[in-house]
Design a protein around this motif. Sequence first.
Motif, PDB file in Angstrom:
ATOM      1  N   LEU A  43      -7.009  -0.387  -9.397  1.00 22.30           N
ATOM      2  CA  LEU A  43      -7.461  -0.193  -8.024  1.00 22.30           C
ATOM      3  C   LEU A  43      -8.047  -1.463  -7.420  1.00 22.30           C
ATOM      4  CD1 LEU A  43      -9.029   3.369  -8.253  1.00 22.30           C
ATOM      5  CD2 LEU A  43      -6.714   2.692  -7.599  1.00 22.30           C
ATOM      6  N   SER A  44      -8.006  -2.555  -8.168  1.00 21.59           N
ATOM      7  CA  SER A  44      -8.477  -3.834  -7.654  1.00 21.59           C
ATOM      8  C   SER A  44      -7.533  -4.405  -6.609  1.00 21.59           C
ATOM      9  CB  SER A  44      -8.638  -4.831  -8.807  1.00 21.59           C
ATOM     10  OG  SER A  44      -9.203  -6.032  -8.383  1.00 21.59           O
ATOM     11  N   CYS A  45      -6.247  -3.989  -6.662  1.00 22.00           N
ATOM     12  CA  CYS A  45      -5.284  -4.505  -5.672  1.00 22.00           C
ATOM     13  C   CYS A  45      -4.122  -3.546  -5.459  1.00 22.00           C
ATOM     14  CB  CYS A  45      -4.763  -5.881  -6.102  1.00 22.00           C
ATOM     15  SG  CYS A  45      -3.511  -6.557  -4.976  1.00 22.00           S
ATOM     16  N   GLY A  46      -3.112  -3.605  -6.347  1.00 23.22           N
ATOM     17  CA  GLY A  46      -1.804  -3.026  -6.060  1.00 23.22           C
ATOM     18  C   GLY A  46      -1.765  -1.546  -5.751  1.00 23.22           C
ATOM     19  N   VAL A  47      -2.307  -0.725  -6.646  1.00 26.59           N
ATOM     20  CA  VAL A  47      -2.248   0.722  -6.421  1.00 26.59           C
ATOM     21  C   VAL A  47      -3.056   1.101  -5.190  1.00 26.59           C
ATOM     22  CG1 VAL A  47      -2.801   2.981  -7.372  1.00 26.59           C
ATOM     23  CG2 VAL A  47      -1.801   1.232  -8.848  1.00 26.59           C
ATOM     24  N   SER A  48      -4.223   0.500  -5.026  1.00 28.44           N
ATOM     25  CA  SER A  48      -5.033   0.764  -3.833  1.00 28.44           C
ATOM     26  C   SER A  48      -4.271   0.414  -2.567  1.00 28.44           C
ATOM     27  CB  SER A  48      -6.341  -0.043  -3.883  1.00 28.44           C
ATOM     28  OG  SER A  48      -7.187   0.412  -4.905  1.00 28.44           O
ATOM     29  N   THR A  49      -3.581  -0.732  -2.591  1.00 28.57           N
ATOM     30  CA  THR A  49      -2.844  -1.177  -1.409  1.00 28.57           C
ATOM     31  C   THR A  49      -1.768  -0.176  -1.019  1.00 28.57           C
ATOM     32  OG1 THR A  49      -3.269  -3.520  -1.850  1.00 28.57           O
ATOM     33  CG2 THR A  49      -1.334  -2.987  -0.517  1.00 28.57           C
ATOM     34  N   GLY A  50      -0.974   0.274  -1.992  1.00 29.98           N
ATOM     35  CA  GLY A  50       0.107   1.203  -1.678  1.00 29.98           C
ATOM     36  C   GLY A  50      -0.377   2.572  -1.276  1.00 29.98           C
ATOM     37  N   VAL A  51      -1.294   3.124  -2.061  1.00 30.57           N
ATOM     38  CA  VAL A  51      -1.828   4.446  -1.731  1.00 30.57           C
ATOM     39  C   VAL A  51      -2.545   4.407  -0.385  1.00 30.57           C
ATOM     40  CG1 VAL A  51      -3.491   6.221  -2.407  1.00 30.57           C
ATOM     41  CG2 VAL A  51      -2.006   5.194  -4.132  1.00 30.57           C
ATOM     42  N   GLY A  52      -3.332   3.364  -0.176  1.00 28.96           N
ATOM     43  CA  GLY A  52      -4.060   3.234   1.083  1.00 28.96           C
ATOM     44  C   GLY A  52      -3.148   3.081   2.282  1.00 28.96           C
ATOM     45  N   ALA A  53      -2.034   2.379   2.112  1.00 31.66           N
ATOM     46  CA  ALA A  53      -1.101   2.195   3.225  1.00 31.66           C
ATOM     47  C   ALA A  53      -0.569   3.519   3.736  1.00 31.66           C
ATOM     48  CB  ALA A  53       0.048   1.286   2.803  1.00 31.66           C
ATOM     49  N   ALA A  54      -0.286   4.448   2.798  1.00 33.18           N
ATOM     50  CA  ALA A  54       0.185   5.779   3.204  1.00 33.18           C
ATOM     51  C   ALA A  54      -0.952   6.618   3.762  1.00 33.18           C
ATOM     52  CB  ALA A  54       0.841   6.484   2.015  1.00 33.18           C
ATOM     53  N   TRP A  55      -2.092   6.541   3.107  1.00 29.03           N
ATOM     54  CA  TRP A  55      -3.233   7.391   3.456  1.00 29.03           C
ATOM     55  C   TRP A  55      -3.989   6.886   4.683  1.00 29.03           C
ATOM     56  CZ3 TRP A  55      -8.378   6.451   0.589  1.00 29.03           C
ATOM     57  CH2 TRP A  55      -9.382   7.297   1.090  1.00 29.03           C
ATOM     58  N   LYS A  56      -4.376   5.627   4.678  1.00 29.72           N
ATOM     59  CA  LYS A  56      -5.238   5.092   5.727  1.00 29.72           C
ATOM     60  C   LYS A  56      -4.466   4.461   6.879  1.00 29.72           C
ATOM     61  CE  LYS A  56      -9.641   5.523   4.321  1.00 29.72           C
ATOM     62  NZ  LYS A  56     -10.799   5.898   5.149  1.00 29.72           N
ATOM     63  N   THR A  57      -3.534   3.535   6.550  1.00 31.18           N
ATOM     64  CA  THR A  57      -2.838   2.801   7.611  1.00 31.18           C
ATOM     65  C   THR A  57      -1.872   3.686   8.369  1.00 31.18           C
ATOM     66  OG1 THR A  57      -3.003   0.759   6.297  1.00 31.18           O
ATOM     67  CG2 THR A  57      -1.461   0.761   8.144  1.00 31.18           C
ATOM     68  N   ALA A  58      -0.999   4.385   7.639  1.00 28.14           N
ATOM     69  CA  ALA A  58      -0.005   5.231   8.297  1.00 28.14           C
ATOM     70  C   ALA A  58      -0.549   6.605   8.649  1.00 28.14           C
ATOM     71  CB  ALA A  58       1.223   5.384   7.401  1.00 28.14           C
ATOM     72  N   ASN A  59      -1.487   7.100   7.856  1.00 31.45           N
ATOM     73  CA  ASN A  59      -2.001   8.461   8.026  1.00 31.45           C
ATOM     74  C   ASN A  59      -0.850   9.460   7.949  1.00 31.45           C
ATOM     75  OD1 ASN A  59      -3.876  10.499   8.425  1.00 31.45           O
ATOM     76  ND2 ASN A  59      -3.823  10.329  10.659  1.00 31.45           N
ATOM     77  N   VAL A  60      -0.090   9.354   6.862  1.00 35.01           N
ATOM     78  CA  VAL A  60       1.069  10.228   6.657  1.00 35.01           C
ATOM     79  C   VAL A  60       0.642  11.690   6.705  1.00 35.01           C
ATOM     80  CG1 VAL A  60       2.787  10.956   4.940  1.00 35.01           C
ATOM     81  CG2 VAL A  60       2.357   8.514   5.326  1.00 35.01           C
TER      82      VAL A  60
END
Length: 382
Positions: free
Chosen positions: A176-193
Amino acid sequence: MEDTAPPPTTGLQPIRCKAAVCRKAGEALVMEEIMVAPPMAHEVRIRIICTSLCYSDITVWKMKLSWLCFEAIWVVESVGEDVNEVKEGDTVIPTFMADCGDCKDCLSNKSNLCSKLPFSVSPGLPRCGTTRFTDLNGEVIHHFLFVSSFSEYTVVDVANVTKVDPAIPPNRACLLSCGVSTGVGAAWKTANVEKGSTVAIFGTGSIGLAVAEGARLCGAARIIGIDVNQDKFEIAKQFGVTEFVNSRSLGDKSVSQVINEMTGGGADYCFECVGLPSLVQEAYACCRQGWGKTVVLGVHKPGSVLSFDSLDVLHTGKTLVGSLFGGLKPKSDIPLLLQWYTDKELELDKFVTQEMSFEDINKAFTLLIEGKCLRCVMWMNK
């Protein structure tokens, strides 16, 4: 300006330890003994438990000399002046994104971009630009993205660390220091899928699969993976990918044409996870008019330019947005992701495909370059 740190104010002494140093771009890392200076004000010195590779390490390793890596979990060894948030013995996760908690951006729920300590690809620490690393000859060794975890000890600004529950397995928490947080967050926070939506993911490497994991958690009905390697579909299914498009077997059709046909007009959310301007354009071309959103996650080469027809932008009502660290605020969102893992909602285990000792770091690089791993976790003392 000389790239050395001012004298410490804590009375602590430098630590001698082993580290993997990149001496020349594209060549194997060299295991050396180095000196790690004490923390300055607002800094913490930390002992690394385990670290992981991100493909951004490979990208920078090929381009220029650098200290590498920024995915890890650590135990605080000592703290500098004006550090009240963590203490010696605390378990922390470092992030390249600062979260100072004071600036207008950090106090807002609209952004995760700290304006007090902004993100940059800097060879030093954020407040002063100087390094805490030297080799045994006194020569400067640079930091990478304010973290630098290819060392038994490192120094990080307190704004770049998040205190976490030490009961979480370190070989999972470090993801969760970078990669997984980035991908999961992109769907959850940035896109708000939204639940029931359709998602298209360009590139099914570890970041793309983390996006799929995030989209799955958000309840997406269709998750379409797009890649040049058909063999990746079987792995992608484990992360929620429901359909797969091999971009090398489409005949005369473009990827965007195929996705538009599959979805009856385009996906609700498209994610570019490779780092190619041409794929950003393809992703934008197959997100639905009126409300479609294209999220850019891939790290492009410096100077890369995106080009779009102005009428297409004006007439279709689509959104194009970048997502740094998935739009997550580290100090509040990382603990929540770890709680999801504890509750068996976020499935971190499936991201770890290899574990090895720190001394095998060049083997880990080879596996990542050859596409034979998602995340390889290296233990410092195993």
